[in-house]
Write an enzyme that holds these catalytic residues in place. Structure first.
Site, PDB file in Angstrom:
ATOM      1  N   ASN A  57      13.708  38.676  43.782  1.00  0.00           N
ATOM      2  CA  ASN A  57      14.347  39.787  43.087  1.00  0.00           C
ATOM      3  C   ASN A  57      15.793  39.801  43.570  1.00  0.00           C
ATOM      4  O   ASN A  57      16.084  40.269  44.670  1.00  0.00           O
ATOM      5  CB  ASN A  57      13.608  41.084  43.454  1.00  0.00           C
ATOM      6  N   ARG A  87      21.031  59.542  39.369  1.00  0.00           N
ATOM      7  CA  ARG A  87      21.323  59.430  37.927  1.00  0.00           C
ATOM      8  C   ARG A  87      20.883  60.706  37.210  1.00  0.00           C
ATOM      9  O   ARG A  87      19.847  61.277  37.533  1.00  0.00           O
ATOM     10  CB  ARG A  87      20.566  58.251  37.310  1.00  0.00           C
ATOM     11  N   HIS A  90      11.575  49.165  33.953  1.00  0.00           N
ATOM     12  CA  HIS A  90      10.360  49.316  34.778  1.00  0.00           C
ATOM     13  C   HIS A  90       9.115  48.847  34.029  1.00  0.00           C
ATOM     14  O   HIS A  90       7.998  49.288  34.321  1.00  0.00           O
ATOM     15  CB  HIS A  90      10.097  50.793  35.170  1.00  0.00           C
ATOM     16  N   GLU A 131       4.890  45.425  41.552  1.00  0.00           N
ATOM     17  CA  GLU A 131       5.600  44.569  40.602  1.00  0.00           C
ATOM     18  C   GLU A 131       5.577  43.105  41.034  1.00  0.00           C
ATOM     19  O   GLU A 131       5.478  42.213  40.203  1.00  0.00           O
ATOM     20  CB  GLU A 131       7.042  45.078  40.437  1.00  0.00           C
ATOM     21  N   ARG A 158      12.190  38.263  39.088  1.00  0.00           N
ATOM     22  CA  ARG A 158      12.305  39.548  38.410  1.00  0.00           C
ATOM     23  C   ARG A 158      13.647  39.552  37.681  1.00  0.00           C
ATOM     24  O   ARG A 158      14.698  39.367  38.294  1.00  0.00           O
ATOM     25  CB  ARG A 158      12.269  40.682  39.420  1.00  0.00           C
TER      26      ARG A 158
END
Ligand code: ADP
Length: 408
Positions: free
Chosen positions: A7, A241, A180, A390, A91
């Site tokens: 990743n 965010r 996601h 993941e 990823r």
């Protein structure tokens, strides 16, 4: 088969090496501060943890070489040689409209990832660098891409088109993509397994509540809507965010505060959410929770705002799917915060969702790492905690694709 999952961020490479016969994590870690001098390697195996400051980590290829050296290290390594790495799974954040499932990274995929750079300017360049680096350092080893956007490519046009002039979609592919996806896919499928019902029959709402947070409506095993949009800024309240706001606010800031586009972007992505609401005091939900339990009015309000946004989406997605069978909580906050789950679910009794507070607070307490149901037996809509994984999905997809190519 051993799969190395990578990743790659702009200045870091996270990795996990999985032995896929048992799906065991053999080693994992991160190389940070690539290209900034003083890079740092954190490395963990069943045998222990270590940290090092390897010299000369100027780019992603050098970072991956550091990882390979560590994996094959005579003392703390877990491999005899790099030849024991059978495949690499990457990823990748943005696969646009064309990359709708995991696949080998070939010239076509590479070209699409380049084309997606304007859609994910912070993430895709780092992912591309990671792919180039892994190809250079591990020549001949199959490389598979697993895309965050792919699972959501089943959304209907009704859900993914914004009501803006049609030419913006034609010219820029400006639309909702969602992110996601690997996590939403994993926990929704796992929920169907735990439920012991076919995914095709189920309407599931999955809440991925980490630093970044998103929610998805999964009908019959397919994503039909999700809260993140053209970028990962839309939707839920996150660590820093804002999630949903009136789209006129950026223009207001430019006119009234003289903000540049970059400053607006920074304000909404890095200075809003929990951080913004708390006046820069908190970004981590654990801190907000601690103050909430001490009765701090500001943190009480932040928690209410955070949970209220999730609840609104659950209502919206129940409407979108004409019903809901299960609500799943996952990622840092979803897995570890009983109080967030209570605040979200308590006012959902109209839907027939009733938490079992003993299960929610005691059995699934922070750090339990458990998966299972947290709703009452008589709850018509069930609620679940399912830890996301993941890396495991990436490794499984990589193994399946490589195996199929050999068999095929
Ligand atoms: P990401 O992968 O998006 O960086 P994670 O899924 O690891 O994020 O989630 C990080 C978030 O999870 C942080 O805001 C952290 O505070 C929150 N978190 C972790 N443990 C707890 C806990 N015990 N209670 C509340 N929040 C928690």
């Amino acid at each position: 088969m051993n799969v190395l999952v990578l990743n790659c961020g702009s200045s870091s490479v996270k990795f996990q090496l999985l032995g896929m016969d048992t799906e065991k994590v053999l080693a994992k870690g991160i190389v940070e501060r690539i290209g900034a001098g003083q890079a740092r390697l954190k490395y963990q195996t069943a045998g222990g943890k270590l940290e090092k400051e390897p010299p000369d980590v100027n780019d992603h290829a050098e970072a991956i070489q550091v990882i390979l050296d560590q994996l094959t290290d005579a003392e703390a390594g877990v491999l005899g040689s790099v030849r024991e790495i059978d495949a690499v799974g990457h990823r990748v954040v943005h696969g646009g409209e064309q990359l709708t499932e995991s696949m080998f990274i070939d010239d076509r995929v590479y070209k699409v990832l380049e084309e997606c750079v304007p859609l994910a300017p912070l993430h895709n360049p780092a992912n591309i660098k990671g792919i180039e680096a892994a190809t250079k350092v591990l020549p001949g080893v199959p490389q598979v891409g697993v895309f965050d956007t792919a699972f959501h490519q089943t959304m209907p046009r009704t859900a993914f088109l914004y009501a803006v002039p049609a030419w913006l979609y034609e010219k820029y592919r400006l639309r909702r993509y969602g992110f996601h996806g690997t996590s939403h896919r994993f926990v929704s499928h796992r929920c169907a397994e735990l439920f012991d019902r076919p995914a095709e029959e189920l309407k599931i709402i999955t809440c991925h509540l980490g630093n970044g947070a998103s929610i998805a409506a999964v009908k019959g095993g397919k994503s039909v809507d999700t809260s993140m949009g053209f970028t990962p800024l839309e939707g839920l309240v996150m660590g820093s965010r804002c999630g949903d706001i009136d789209p006129a606010i950026p223009v207001f800031l430019m006119k009234n505060e003289g903000f540049s586009p970059g400053r607006v972007d920074n304000l909404l992505n890095r200075r809003s959410g929990i951080k913004g609401l708390s006046g820069d005091k908190y970004i981590d939900m654990r801190d907000v929770e601690e103050q909430y339990f001490k009765g701090d009015p500001l943190c009480r309000e932040i928690m209410e705002i955070y949970a209220y946004r999730i609840r609104k989406y659950i209502g919206a997605y129940a409407a979108a799917m004409n019903g809901v069978d299960a609500v799943v909580f996952t990622a840092g906050v979803g897995e570890n915060s009983p109080i967030v789950r209570t605040l979200v679910c308590e006012p959902l009794s109209y839907l027939g969702l009733m938490l079992d507070e003993r299960l929610n607070t005691d059995t699934f307490k922070p750090g339990s790492g458990r998966e299972g149901r947290i709703s009452r037996e008589d709850s018509t809509v069930s609620a679940w905690v399912i830890p996301t994984n993941e890396e495991l999905v990436i490794a499984r997809d990589t193994k399946d694709i490589v195996t199929a190519s050999v068999v095929g």
